[in-house]
Enzyme design. Structure first.
Site, PDB file in Angstrom:
ATOM      1  N   GLU A  88      -6.818  21.896   0.491  1.00  0.00           N
ATOM      2  CA  GLU A  88      -7.267  22.213  -0.887  1.00  0.00           C
ATOM      3  C   GLU A  88      -8.669  22.751  -0.890  1.00  0.00           C
ATOM      4  OE1 GLU A  88      -6.586  18.395  -3.241  1.00  0.00           O
ATOM      5  OE2 GLU A  88      -4.506  18.258  -2.228  1.00  0.00           O
ATOM      6  N   GLU A 118       4.162  18.145   0.519  1.00  0.00           N
ATOM      7  CA  GLU A 118       4.128  16.886  -0.366  1.00  0.00           C
ATOM      8  C   GLU A 118       4.948  17.203  -1.599  1.00  0.00           C
ATOM      9  OE1 GLU A 118      -0.022  16.209  -1.517  1.00  0.00           O
ATOM     10  OE2 GLU A 118      -0.643  16.779   0.614  1.00  0.00           O
TER      11      GLU A 118
HETATM   12  O1  G3I Z   1      -6.353   0.928  -1.871  1.00  0.00           O
HETATM   13  C1  G3I Z   1      -6.894   0.560  -3.075  1.00  0.00           C
HETATM   14  C2  G3I Z   1      -6.310  -0.725  -3.202  1.00  0.00           C
HETATM   15  O2  G3I Z   1      -7.004  -1.477  -2.437  1.00  0.00           O
HETATM   16  C3  G3I Z   1      -6.770  -1.047  -4.993  1.00  0.00           C
HETATM   17  O3  G3I Z   1      -6.246  -2.245  -5.191  1.00  0.00           O
HETATM   18  C4  G3I Z   1      -6.022  -0.037  -5.425  1.00  0.00           C
HETATM   19  C5  G3I Z   1      -6.324  -0.028  -7.267  1.00  0.00           C
HETATM   20  O4  G3I Z   1      -6.149   1.117  -7.943  1.00  0.00           O
HETATM   21  O5  G3I Z   1      -6.385   1.421  -5.240  1.00  0.00           O
HETATM   22  C6  G3I Z   1      -6.199   1.522  -3.902  1.00  0.00           C
HETATM   23  O6  G3I Z   1      -6.721   2.816  -3.567  1.00  0.00           O
HETATM   24  C7  G3I Z   1      -5.846   3.941  -4.129  1.00  0.00           C
HETATM   25  C8  G3I Z   1      -5.026   4.391  -3.061  1.00  0.00           C
HETATM   26  O7  G3I Z   1      -4.649   5.737  -3.676  1.00  0.00           O
HETATM   27  C9  G3I Z   1      -3.930   3.789  -2.244  1.00  0.00           C
HETATM   28  O8  G3I Z   1      -2.946   3.446  -3.242  1.00  0.00           O
HETATM   29  C10 G3I Z   1      -6.577   4.984  -4.829  1.00  0.00           C
HETATM   30  O9  G3I Z   1      -7.334   4.199  -6.182  1.00  0.00           O
HETATM   31  C11 G3I Z   1      -6.069   6.169  -5.327  1.00  0.00           C
HETATM   32  O10 G3I Z   1      -6.896   7.116  -5.733  1.00  0.00           O
HETATM   33  C12 G3I Z   1      -5.215   6.775  -4.148  1.00  0.00           C
HETATM   34  O11 G3I Z   1      -4.644   7.746  -4.552  1.00  0.00           O
HETATM   35  C13 G3I Z   1      -3.931   8.486  -3.362  1.00  0.00           C
HETATM   36  C14 G3I Z   1      -4.711  10.191  -3.870  1.00  0.00           C
HETATM   37  O12 G3I Z   1      -4.051  11.051  -2.845  1.00  0.00           O
HETATM   38  C15 G3I Z   1      -6.268  10.138  -3.623  1.00  0.00           C
HETATM   39  O13 G3I Z   1      -6.399   9.681  -2.200  1.00  0.00           O
HETATM   40  C16 G3I Z   1      -2.601   8.758  -3.541  1.00  0.00           C
HETATM   41  O14 G3I Z   1      -2.104   7.276  -3.275  1.00  0.00           O
HETATM   42  C17 G3I Z   1      -2.141   9.692  -2.855  1.00  0.00           C
HETATM   43  O15 G3I Z   1      -0.568  10.064  -3.043  1.00  0.00           O
HETATM   44  C18 G3I Z   1      -2.753  11.133  -3.094  1.00  0.00           C
HETATM   45  O16 G3I Z   1      -2.291  12.007  -2.219  1.00  0.00           O
HETATM   46  C19 G3I Z   1      -2.780  13.292  -2.354  1.00  0.00           C
HETATM   47  C20 G3I Z   1      -2.599  14.160  -0.870  1.00  0.00           C
HETATM   48  O17 G3I Z   1      -3.402  13.499   0.011  1.00  0.00           O
HETATM   49  C21 G3I Z   1      -3.218  15.764  -1.291  1.00  0.00           C
HETATM   50  N1  G3I Z   1      -2.725  16.283  -2.186  1.00  0.00           N
HETATM   51  C22 G3I Z   1      -2.443  15.739  -3.480  1.00  0.00           C
HETATM   52  C23 G3I Z   1      -1.950  14.255  -3.226  1.00  0.00           C
HETATM   53  C24 G3I Z   1      -1.563  13.640  -4.502  1.00  0.00           C
HETATM   54  O18 G3I Z   1      -2.778  13.694  -5.236  1.00  0.00           O
END
Ligand code: G3I
Length: 380
Positions: free
Chosen positions: A167, A272
């Site tokens: 990105e 994705e």
């Molecule tokens: O791990 C913590 C957990 O401890 C806590 O209880 C919970 C509460 O909200 O949050 C957890 O972390 C979250 C994590 O996902 C795991 O579920 C984060 O808040 C959340 O921001 C994170 O989101 C991820 C996002 O990327 C940001 O990294 C999504 O799961 C994931 O699907 C998404 O994937 C991205 C790709 O890497 C890049 N392209 C876009 C795609 C979608 O956004």
């Protein structure tokens, strides 16, 4: 009474009959062993076309979603780590790497002979706090090199492909203002690819981004790849994130991008894939994305189950998309879903928390949906 000796063909007939019967039973039981649900698997369906993958979350990797893992092992031959290799998770402090979950992920891929992706090395999002304080280019470059070299080196020969840069482009195809661009200038992209190639020359190296079907962004990728190629820096593929909806993007836009990237001599991966069925707050003209949407029945129209009419639309959309992928199977290396089943999808929490979305092929009960049948039927 009829004796065996009275009828010389009877014994032969009986022997043949029982041999055929026992063979049929054996075949049936072998089929049942490999296919207990009666469904073909995705990986057998697309075996001659491309790898078919899924992103695994922490629950799946740590064994608390064992049904999800069972689906992965039965259906897919490629895996991606949804979060665990991101900078903030794997390298949260300057001098400390947290490899435990990533090690589990890579070991799983190797144990089951699955194409194993590393996601992602250089991304402006989900970085570590300490990076944000760095202002001089030499220090930033040495952090980036150390990050890449340590991680890629650890999994050399085990991670098959890396999303090296993720990105890095704006929607108009210009370079996104990230901390890396700001401190290092645009050379950070070529340096990242160079460091990965040195750490694992065999690994496939990918530029990965969303909305790569958009013509302006497509042109930006073409410029980025050409810049690398002009300097003889190796890049193997473009990853088109497939965060799409029931109507957009058009098949034509997707196809034009597949062709454009392939024309650069690169393989394309759909990295994705998930298709949201929910309304998007940004479609509401003049409306702010705000807390007001949360809990609103309009923005969360299917809290309990997806109506059949929408299941049908989703199945139709998946079918036409996969027809396109199959048409370009010679250009596509891998198609990866962003998650395993609807209950585990990130789209239940974004862009509005607490909704029920239905973007994948398996439902919340881990059962294949109509969308699954619609694509499995394409080659069977
Ligand atoms: O791990 C913590 C957990 O401890 C806590 O209880 C919970 C509460 O909200 O949050 C957890 O972390 C979250 C994590 O996902 C795991 O579920 C984060 O808040 C959340 O921001 C994170 O989101 C991820 C996002 O990327 C940001 O990294 C999504 O799961 C994931 O699907 C998404 O994937 C991205 C790709 O890497 C890049 N392209 C876009 C795609 C979608 O956004």
């Amino acid at each position: 009474m009829l004796k065996k000796s009275d009828c010389p063909f009877l014994s032969l007939f009986l022997i043949c009959f029982f041999a055929l019967l026992s063979n049929a039973c054996k075949e049936k039981s072998e089929q049942q062993e490999t296919d207990p649900t009666g469904h073909h698997s995705l990986k057998s369906t697309f075996t001659d076309a491309f790898y078919i993958g899924a992103a695994l979350n922490k629950k799946t990797l740590e064994g608390t979603d064992s049904l999800g893992l069972a689906i992965v092992l039965k259906e897919f031959n490629a895996i991606s780590p949804e979060n665990e290799m991101k900078w903030m998770h794997i390298h949260p402090k300057k001098d400390s790497f947290h490899f435990a979950v990533a090690d589990t992920y890579v070991a799983l891929g190797k144990k089951h002979n699955m194409h194993t992706l590393g996601h992602t090395l250089v991304w402006h999002s989900q970085t570590a706090e300490y990076l944000k304080e760095i202002r001089d280019s030499a220090t930033m470059a040495s952090h980036l090199e150390n990050h890449i070299t340590t991680i890629v080196g650890r999994y050399r020969g085990k991670v098959d492909a890396w999303d090296v840069v993720n990105e890095a482009l704006n929607e108009d195809g210009t370079l996104r203002e990230t901390i890396f661009l700001e401190v290092l200038g645009e050379s950070y992209i070529e340096n990242a690819f160079t460091w990965v190639a040195l750490a694992d020359p065999e690994a496939e190296m990918i530029y990965n981004d969303y909305n790569l079907w958009k013509p302006e962004k497509r042109d930006g990728v073409v410029r980025l790849v050409r810049r690398l190629q002009a300097k003889n820096i190796k890049i193997d593929g473009v990853g088109m994130q497939g965060h799409w909806n029931l109507n957009e993007p058009s098949l034509e836009d997707i196809e034009n991008s597949i062709l454009a990237y392939n024309n650069l001599g690169l393989k394309v991966s759909i990295t994705e894939l998930d298709i949201t069925v929910l309304p998007n707050p940004w479609d509401l003209e003049g409306a702010e994305i705000s807390q007001n949407f949360e809990g609103s029945a309009f923005m969360n129209p299917y809290p309990d189950q997806l109506p059949d009419s929408v299941q049908v639309q989703l199945a139709r959309r998946y079918k036409e998309i996969f027809q396109l992928f199959l048409k370009h199977r010679d250009k596509i290396k891998r198609v990866t879903f962003w998650g395993v089943h609807d209950g585990g999808s990130w789209l239940n929490g974004w862009p509005i928390k607490g909704r029920s979305n239905y973007p994948l092929l398996f439902d919340r009960d881990y059962l294949p949906k109509q969308a699954y049948d619609s694509i499995v039927s394409l080659t069977n």
